[in-house]
Motif scaffolding. Structure first.
Motif, mmCIF file in Angstrom:
data_model
loop_
_atom_site.group_PDB
_atom_site.id
_atom_site.type_symbol
_atom_site.label_atom_id
_atom_site.label_comp_id
_atom_site.label_asym_id
_atom_site.label_seq_id
_atom_site.Cartn_x
_atom_site.Cartn_y
_atom_site.Cartn_z
ATOM 1 N N THR A 50 1.063 -1.345 0.237
ATOM 2 C CA THR A 50 -0.061 -0.024 -0.261
ATOM 3 C C THR A 50 0.957 1.315 -0.328
ATOM 4 O O THR A 50 -0.085 2.288 0.406
ATOM 5 C CB THR A 50 -1.035 0.014 1.285
ATOM 6 N N ASN A 52 2.860 2.465 1.369
ATOM 7 C CA ASN A 52 2.989 3.452 3.384
ATOM 8 C C ASN A 52 5.164 2.904 3.593
ATOM 9 O O ASN A 52 5.406 3.731 3.921
ATOM 10 C CB ASN A 52 2.843 2.798 4.195
ATOM 11 N N ARG A 134 14.390 13.642 10.886
ATOM 12 C CA ARG A 134 12.488 12.548 11.240
ATOM 13 C C ARG A 134 11.737 12.915 9.651
ATOM 14 O O ARG A 134 11.500 11.490 10.084
ATOM 15 C CB ARG A 134 12.649 13.273 12.090
ATOM 16 N N LEU A 141 9.414 2.810 6.904
ATOM 17 C CA LEU A 141 9.217 2.343 8.314
ATOM 18 C C LEU A 141 10.332 0.943 8.297
ATOM 19 O O LEU A 141 11.012 0.938 7.601
ATOM 20 C CB LEU A 141 7.923 1.709 8.438
ATOM 21 N N TYR A 147 14.781 3.260 15.263
ATOM 22 C CA TYR A 147 15.293 4.398 14.333
ATOM 23 C C TYR A 147 16.209 5.544 14.717
ATOM 24 O O TYR A 147 16.647 6.485 13.743
ATOM 25 C CB TYR A 147 13.920 5.563 14.070
ATOM 26 N N VAL B 670 10.557 1.104 21.136
ATOM 27 C CA VAL B 670 9.977 1.295 20.291
ATOM 28 C C VAL B 670 8.822 0.925 19.993
ATOM 29 O O VAL B 670 7.366 1.186 19.566
ATOM 30 C CB VAL B 670 10.575 2.360 19.241
ATOM 31 N N GLN B 671 8.513 -0.895 20.208
ATOM 32 C CA GLN B 671 7.853 -1.650 19.608
ATOM 33 C C GLN B 671 6.825 -2.120 20.581
ATOM 34 O O GLN B 671 5.595 -1.731 20.914
ATOM 35 C CB GLN B 671 8.375 -3.409 19.444
ATOM 36 N N LEU B 678 -0.161 3.404 19.231
ATOM 37 C CA LEU B 678 -0.853 2.832 18.023
ATOM 38 C C LEU B 678 -1.388 1.606 17.956
ATOM 39 O O LEU B 678 -2.263 2.459 16.816
ATOM 40 C CB LEU B 678 0.928 3.406 16.890
ATOM 41 N N LEU B 694 -0.243 -1.525 6.187
ATOM 42 C CA LEU B 694 -0.071 -0.333 6.904
ATOM 43 C C LEU B 694 -0.730 1.034 6.676
ATOM 44 O O LEU B 694 -0.143 1.819 7.629
ATOM 45 C CB LEU B 694 1.072 -0.568 6.612
ATOM 46 N N ALA B 698 -1.239 0.986 12.454
ATOM 47 C CA ALA B 698 -0.253 1.985 12.599
ATOM 48 C C ALA B 698 0.819 1.581 13.535
ATOM 49 O O ALA B 698 0.508 1.899 14.349
ATOM 50 C CB ALA B 698 -1.001 3.689 12.735
ATOM 51 N N ILE B 699 1.707 1.460 12.573
ATOM 52 C CA ILE B 699 2.933 1.367 13.324
ATOM 53 C C ILE B 699 4.422 2.783 13.744
ATOM 54 O O ILE B 699 4.136 3.644 13.022
ATOM 55 C CB ILE B 699 4.012 0.112 12.972
ATOM 56 N N PRO B 700 4.909 2.958 14.623
ATOM 57 C CA PRO B 700 5.484 3.785 14.835
ATOM 58 C C PRO B 700 6.772 4.207 13.685
ATOM 59 O O PRO B 700 7.504 3.306 13.104
ATOM 60 C CB PRO B 700 6.472 4.055 16.483
ATOM 61 N N THR B 701 6.404 5.362 12.960
ATOM 62 C CA THR B 701 7.595 6.071 12.205
ATOM 63 C C THR B 701 8.186 7.122 13.246
ATOM 64 O O THR B 701 8.495 6.625 14.157
ATOM 65 C CB THR B 701 6.773 7.887 11.498
ATOM 66 N N SER B 702 9.767 7.221 12.278
ATOM 67 C CA SER B 702 10.545 7.962 12.976
ATOM 68 C C SER B 702 10.198 9.503 14.120
ATOM 69 O O SER B 702 11.092 10.251 14.385
ATOM 70 C CB SER B 702 12.045 8.508 11.498
ATOM 71 N N VAL B 703 9.008 9.464 13.652
ATOM 72 C CA VAL B 703 8.449 11.404 13.637
ATOM 73 C C VAL B 703 8.350 11.234 15.414
ATOM 74 O O VAL B 703 8.023 11.877 16.474
ATOM 75 C CB VAL B 703 7.743 11.894 12.991
ATOM 76 N N GLU B 704 7.620 9.557 15.169
ATOM 77 C CA GLU B 704 7.351 9.327 17.109
ATOM 78 C C GLU B 704 7.866 9.229 18.137
ATOM 79 O O GLU B 704 7.483 8.953 18.912
ATOM 80 C CB GLU B 704 5.863 8.385 16.453
ATOM 81 N N SER B 705 8.938 8.453 17.133
ATOM 82 C CA SER B 705 10.016 7.132 18.028
ATOM 83 C C SER B 705 10.763 8.622 18.943
ATOM 84 O O SER B 705 11.111 9.307 18.436
ATOM 85 C CB SER B 705 10.847 6.645 17.119
ATOM 86 N N PRO B 706 10.735 8.045 20.283
ATOM 87 C CA PRO B 706 11.364 8.855 20.587
ATOM 88 C C PRO B 706 12.607 8.722 20.205
ATOM 89 O O PRO B 706 13.166 7.756 20.286
ATOM 90 C CB PRO B 706 11.065 8.931 22.478
ATOM 91 N N ARG C 189 -0.127 9.514 13.172
ATOM 92 C CA ARG C 189 1.614 9.240 13.095
ATOM 93 C C ARG C 189 1.093 9.651 11.865
ATOM 94 O O ARG C 189 0.842 10.142 11.113
ATOM 95 C CB ARG C 189 1.534 7.485 13.038
#
Lengths: 164, 771, 292
Positions: A50, A52, A134, A141, A147, B670-671, B678, B694, B698-706, C189
């Motif tokens: 999809t 993503n 970021r 992903l 990350y 992060v998992q 999410l 996907l 919703a899995i974490p992207t680089s933006v949400e991950s601290p 997200r």
């Protein structure tokens, strides 16, 4: 409209990493399948269906692209850069080196797409902040690294590339 | 030390299963049920077979396969294992259940043909939720599993009834530890080739445990084990979902013989989301008994575990042993009782997912500790410190029967508090209690059981085999070393870590050590990579094999040096054997190796060759632990949450490669945060999986991950040959509740007690507005 | 993952494309950036017999500033729009809006025209176009016509474009006065579709009174919506907290959200429209006054 435009297969020539690959393909063949199966360059991976995950990211005419979201026929005559085209004469590109030195990968599946997107990002913005990075990789992903070391790798690569 | 794996992975020259090309290969596609529960009235494959480019189409009656085994048969639980076949026989029981399989010359044609298979279904009512499924009158998945109850399992330690009867305070809560989709970036794939002249199969597969796949394929196919060669090449993550031996994978192997061509199957992401195993999915009723001074006296837990439409490979053991044995956490809880009901429903199968039972246990414990502290009006730090098992009480046997070997839980908590600046944060929180952005601090003091595991204990739980690990360490005549390991890393980096162990033990450069894994034709029987066992148990086996090799070498060295073996000492730093009282006299380990192959100057009783094989059965599990603290800012108007700081203090014993250890903490954290923020596998009432791509899941992207501030305490495991504990799952076991505790803490002045995961902005907003 | 078969048509000019479309309008799909169409084709939700690739037709990708208007070619990508100084200066809501679509790779290829023709109520660009009073120039074999943004968004995935037409250009009036915009998007997200989002473009005249008000709403109706009542609430007024609050309230009443199992309830989305409208107006006001 000429009849030949409506034939089953279409001849395409696509230059990938400096080499031209020519084949007769069905219009529906995705570019990522052309890269992996026709050109045999399996470094570009597929992680979703999809558009993503970004594992299939390559550069097409200088712009980063999720190669699963284009047909090979659209890329006729284009120039593509994939992960296999980054290292020169056996020497790793600074981004590849930075990922290695900063543990920016674990399983390695998302890595080629991540590196190609980083390549495009740093071409556009050679001095990114952490937030820029970021956001810049938000279409790629990763499930293994969280990350943090990927961001560290890209910032390290940017620094090295600015120094050159 | 940088990873040996990376040069191939950063250049795109790794070899993942889907990259494999064999001449004459054909492509497999499954036809899968769109219904969650239905009878199969008829299947017409004629149109599909007639499509140009189609090689064959098969349904259940065309293939002679045995049921898919469940390999963890938990005892004393009235376990009922329904028969589940690779292709549905008369009924489908979940959306994604395979009913037919197409083989074609290319994957596009296979997809076209799959569409042409005509299946007539008679839909049946479906049940997706576990408490609904056990009610009388609920749709029944299997005749042989009444009320869809696959097992009822109990664990009891101490006297829980007495504890509750005499308690000053009882805290009760219902938790839902929601269903998740593991989402390794690489989906599953199988390439199989049948060799008619030897009646044997070669299989490349995305497996975390090739020998386990080989053994269970042998059972499903009715093919002798030794006729199957199973190879896990580069594998792109697993997180438990690639432990499972799936019916569809076995069928692909079987097809290679049926069609007499190499066969290739690659799982699309939507297929992966339907038919690869899911994780978690507990409904938990929890009661905690305590004294008014905060001492916890008892814990009672009743869980309804949703197992999906059939019992997957390890499924029965995950919500039972792997969950309940850890219900004491870091605390002295003298009375513990757990009852777990395993329920089948018309959903995807559920099995191990990063942490596998231990995240569920530590989540409920750490949330209950916070609820208790609020009830008593005490600081959650105080309650934890009061109930922790102390360092000098080790080894400590908890009420569930496990014996923790070492650890200083209070030290980890105190270190985390100091790093995060706890006191200052509490002051700032007070100042901001009416601000637009509220501050919250969440603490998670976790412990987990891993390094699976001592075989006696493991077998006592009904696991099919022991959980030892194998290693052959061979030094070649040229002095280079090959290590054949039963471990099967898929991102964790043990090609590097193991080489470091060998380098340390044998005194050879890391570049001279190669680690061979994943190919059943090359390695001794191995149990694979999961349960944070690869470095403790796999690495332990390698260390022991190295030491045995060194001991053999000592005999040869003594002979070469013309002295007694008691006089010889091995100096790993120099990679040489020295005469104890005359260290100038020495012989290198490489010289010893050559001598062993030349075999003309060997002492009596010593065989030629220079290799050692060890099967290491650990004497205990290992128990990494730590404290994570999450600091959040809640936007009171929208419910959005931002993580301001995340501090992790972990004790996983000795670090062989600190960089890799920290990487595991990052990824694991992060998992777990993904679950808290999410992720949720959502089914509608008819059993359709809504989160099937996907876009939806919703899995974490680089933006949400601290950014994670990772710190360590080092308490070597006293029984592990390397002093190593595991770290692959600790981050996930720690983080979800750290986040939830933080958000609830931010809203505690409004009377908020709990918010259901995932904490979407709307759920947080509703909690604020309800109060 | 694997689309159904189709014939690929690659016209060299707009005229050629329109000719083919005229005779094959019920069995063709027009392909521009492909980042809405191709995912649908991979899911086999959409199975056109013909795909007409217009991406290589010259002269359809540009951002031009004229005396009274800004003209953007339909094939202009999100990336070109978000980085354009002209757009940032005059159409700030659009610049900020498209910068939050999906992710960088999608923005390299997705086009403004494609987004508008796809007409997803959760599409970010559409709300910005409504707020900026964009006019869509479409062409067919029979000629050209212009469709106002108020008429463009007909229903979910249904724009006013006829099957034999191709969108070629979007024209925006140049707003007079001190004008600024903002786009605030609430998402689960990064890169997700909006739970709710608000596009705001305002302008202040020399006395600080609001002389232009454009408010577009994303993901809270069967199409992108223009919050007309909210606009009326602020037009001609000085934007103080009270007026902004009233406008936010009006917007939340005008929107038509539905319950969604993944992205939230109608009640929550409505409440968020109020919060986001308020915050977006405040931000646009700050920017119009010369802040950031």
């Amino acid at each position: 409209m000429e009849a030949q435009k409506l034939q089953k297969k279409v001849s395409v020539s696509i230059k990938i990493n400096g080499k031209v690959y020519t084949a007769d393909v069905e219009p529906r063949l995705l570019l990522v399948h052309f890269i992996r199966d026709v050109a045999g360059l399996t470094g570009t991976h597929i992680g979703c269906d999809t558009s993503n995950c970004g594992a299939c990211t390559v550069l097409l005419n200088g712009k980063s692209l999720k190669s699963c979201t284009m047909f090979a026929v659209q890329a006729n005559g284009a120039e593509i850069l994939t992960i296999e085209g980054l290292a020169k004469d056996g020497e790793l590109h600074p981004i590849q080196k930075a990922f290695w030195e900063n543990h920016g990968l674990q399983c390695g599946y998302c890595t080629p797409g991540m590196i190609m997107q980083a390549y495009w990002l740093l071409q556009n913005n050679p001095n990114p902040t952490e937030e820029d990075v970021r956001k810049g990789i938000s279409g790629n992903l990763c499930r293994c690294t969280g990350y943090q070391n990927i961001v560290k790798s890209i910032l390290a690569a940017a620094k090295e590339m600015r120094g050159r | 030390m940088l990873r040996k794996e990376d040069p191939r992975l950063v250049t795109g020259t790794g070899s993942f299963t889907a990259d494999i090309k064999l001449p004459g290969m054909v492509y497999v596609r499954f036809v899968r049920s769109p219904y969650a529960h239905a009878k199969i009235k008829s299947i017409d494959t004629s149109k599909a077979k007639a499509l140009k480019g189609v090689v064959a189409v098969f349904i259940a009656k065309d293939v002679k396969l045995n049921p898919v085994p469940t390999a963890w048969t938990i005892p004393n639980a009235d376990l009922k294992i329904p028969k589940y076949y690779p292709l549905a026989v008369d009924k489908v029981r979940y959306v994604g259940d395979p009913v037919a399989v197409v083989v074609a010359e290319d994957p596009y044609t296979a997809r076209d043909a799959a569409e042409l298979v005509e299946v007539e279904y008679e839909p049946l009512p479906a049940v997706v939720e576990q408490e609904e499924a056990v009610k009388p009158g609920a749709p029944q998945l299997y005749d042989e599993v009444p009320n869809n109850v696959a097992f009822t399992w109990r664990l009891s330690g101490g006297n829980v009834d007495a504890a509750f009867a005499s308690a000053d305070v009882v805290v009760k809560h219902k938790f839902v530890n929601q269903r998740l989709q593991p989402t390794a970036m690489e989906t599953r794939a199988v390439v199989a080739e049948y060799n008619a002249s030897t009646d044997s199969y070669t299989v490349w597969i995305t497996s975390q445990n090739p020998h386990v796949h080989r053994l269970l394929f042998s059972a499903i196919l009715g093919v002798p084990e030794h006729k199957l060669r199973v190879i896990a090449p580069d594998v792109g993550g697993g997180f438990g979902s690639k432990i499972t031996v799936y019916g569809d994978e076995a069928l692909v192997v079987y097809l290679s013989k049926l069609v007499r061509k190499p066969v290739y199957w690659w799982e699309e992401r939507s297929e992966n989301y339907h038919s690869s195993t899911h994780g978690r999915d507990h409904v938990e009723y929890v009661e905690l008994a305590a004294k008014s001074d905060g001492t916890i006296t008892g814990l009672r837990v009743k869980v309804y575990a949703n197992l999906g439409a059939y019992l997957s490979t390890a499924a029965p053991g995950v919500p039972t042993y792997l969950f309940a044995l850890m219900l004491s956490g870091c605390y002295k809880i003298p009375n513990i009782q757990a009852e777990v009901v395993g329920v089948l429903t018309n959903t995807s199968p559920v099995d191990a997912y990063r942490g596998a039972g231990r995240p569920e246990a530590s989540y409920l414990l750490e949330r209950m500790v916070d609820l208790l502290s609020r009830r008593l009006g005490k600081d959650p730090v105080e309650i934890r410190l009061k109930n922790f098992i102390q360092k000098d009480e080790m080894p400590y046997t908890v009420a569930t029967g496990l014996t923790y070997d070492s650890g200083d839980y209070a030290a980890a908590l105190k270190k985390a508090l100091e790093i995060v600046g706890y006191e200052k944060l509490r002051e700032e929180q007070k100042r901001r209690r009416n601000a637009e952005k509220l501050l919250g601090i969440g603490i998670s003091s976790y412990i987990e059981v891993c390094g699976l595991g001592p075989s006696k204990a493991v077998r006592g739980t009904g696991f099919g085999l022991g959980l030892w690990e194998s290693a052959t360490v061979r030094m070649h005549p040229s002095g280079k070393v090959s290590v054949y390991t039963g471990s099967s890393p898929h991102g964790q980096g043990e090609e590097t870590t193991f080489a470091q162990i060998v380098s340390y033990e044998l005194g050879v450069p890391v570049e001279d050590v190669e680690i061979i894994h994943g190919d059943t034709a090359m390695i001794p029987f191995g149990m694979g990579t999961y349960g944070s066992r690869t470095t403790p148990v796999g690495g332990g086996a390698i260390a022991l094999a190295c030491r045995e090799l060194v001991a053999k070498g000592a005999k040869i060295a003594a002979h070469l040096l013309d002295t007694r073996v008691e006089n010889v000492v091995f100096d790993a730093g120099r990679g040489a054997y020295l005469v104890r009282d005359n260290p100038q006299r020495s012989v290198s380990i490489q010289e010893v190796a050559i001598a062993s192959y030349q075999a003309d100057r060997l002492p009596p009783g010593v065989e030629p060759g220079f290799e050692a094989t060890k099967f290491y059965d650990p004497e205990n599990f290992v128990f990494p632990y730590g404290t994570h603290i999450c600091v959040v800012e809640v936007d009171a108007q929208t419910g959005q949450v931002e993580i301001k700081r995340y501090v992790a203090v972990d004790d996983c014993g000795v670090h062989i490669n600190p960089m890799l250890v920290e990487g595991q903490v990052h990824g694991g954290v992060v998992q777990g945060l993904g679950q808290a923020m999410l992720e949720h596998s959502v089914y509608d009432k008819s059993g359709t999986l809504i989160t099937a791509s996907l876009n939806e899941y919703a899995i974490p992207t680089s933006v949400e991950s601290p950014k994670i501030e990772s710190h360590f305490i080092y308490t070597p495991s006293p029984h592990n040959p390397l002093g190593v504990k595991g770290v692959g799952e600790t981050g996930t076991i720690a983080s979800a509740q750290a986040y939830v505790n933080a958000v609830v803490d931010a809203l505690s002045h409004l009377g908020v007690q709990d918010i259901q995961m995932p904490l979407t902005p709307e759920r947080v907003w509703r909690a604020i507005h309800r109060s | 993952m694997y689309p159904a078969s189709f014939e690929y048509v690659s016209p060299k000019s707009l005229d050629e494309a329109l000719s083919f479309l005229e005779s094959h309008s019920d069995s063709s799909k027009v392909l521009a950036g492909g980042h809405s169409l191709i995912p649908l084709m991979k899911l086999r939700v959409v199975r056109p017999a013909y795909v007409i690739d217009i991406a290589k037709i010259p002269g359809l990708s540009y951002i031009k500033e004229e005396a009274d208007e800004i003209r953007i070619g339909a094939l202009t990508t999100y990336y070109e729009i978000e980085t354009s100084d002209i757009v940032k200066r005059y159409l700030q809501a659009l610049a900020e809006g498209v910068s939050q679509v999906a992710d960088p790779q999608v923005r390299n290829w997705g086009t403004l025209g494609g987004s508008l023709c796809h007409c997803d109520p959760a599409g970010d660009a559409g709300s910005c176009v409504l707020a900026l009073r964009g006019r869509m120039v479409v062409q067919s074999k029979s000629g050209k016509r212009v469709i106002e943004s108020d008429e463009w968004f007909v229903d979910t995935f249904q724009s006013a474009l006829k099957p034999n037409e191709i969108l070629t250009e979007i024209v925006f009036p140049k707003i007079k006065g001190k004008n600024a915009g903002a786009y605030l998007k609430l998402e689960r997200r990064a890169g997700d579709y909006a739970i709710a989002a608000v596009a705001v473009q305002i302008s202040l005249d020399s006395s600080g009174v609001c002389s232009y008000a454009g408010i577009g709403l994303t993901a809270v109706g069967n199409t992108n919506l223009r919050a007309k009542k909210a606009e009326q609430t602020i037009l001609g007024k000085t934007l103080d907290d009270k007026v902004i609050e009233e406008a936010a309230q009006a917007a939340s009443e005008e929107c038509k959200p539905v319950d969604d199992p993944l992205r939230g309830s109608a009640e929550y989305k409505r409440a968020m429209v109020k919060v986001l409208t308020k915050r977006a107006l405040k931000r646009a006001l700050e920017r119009a006054k010369g802040g950031v």
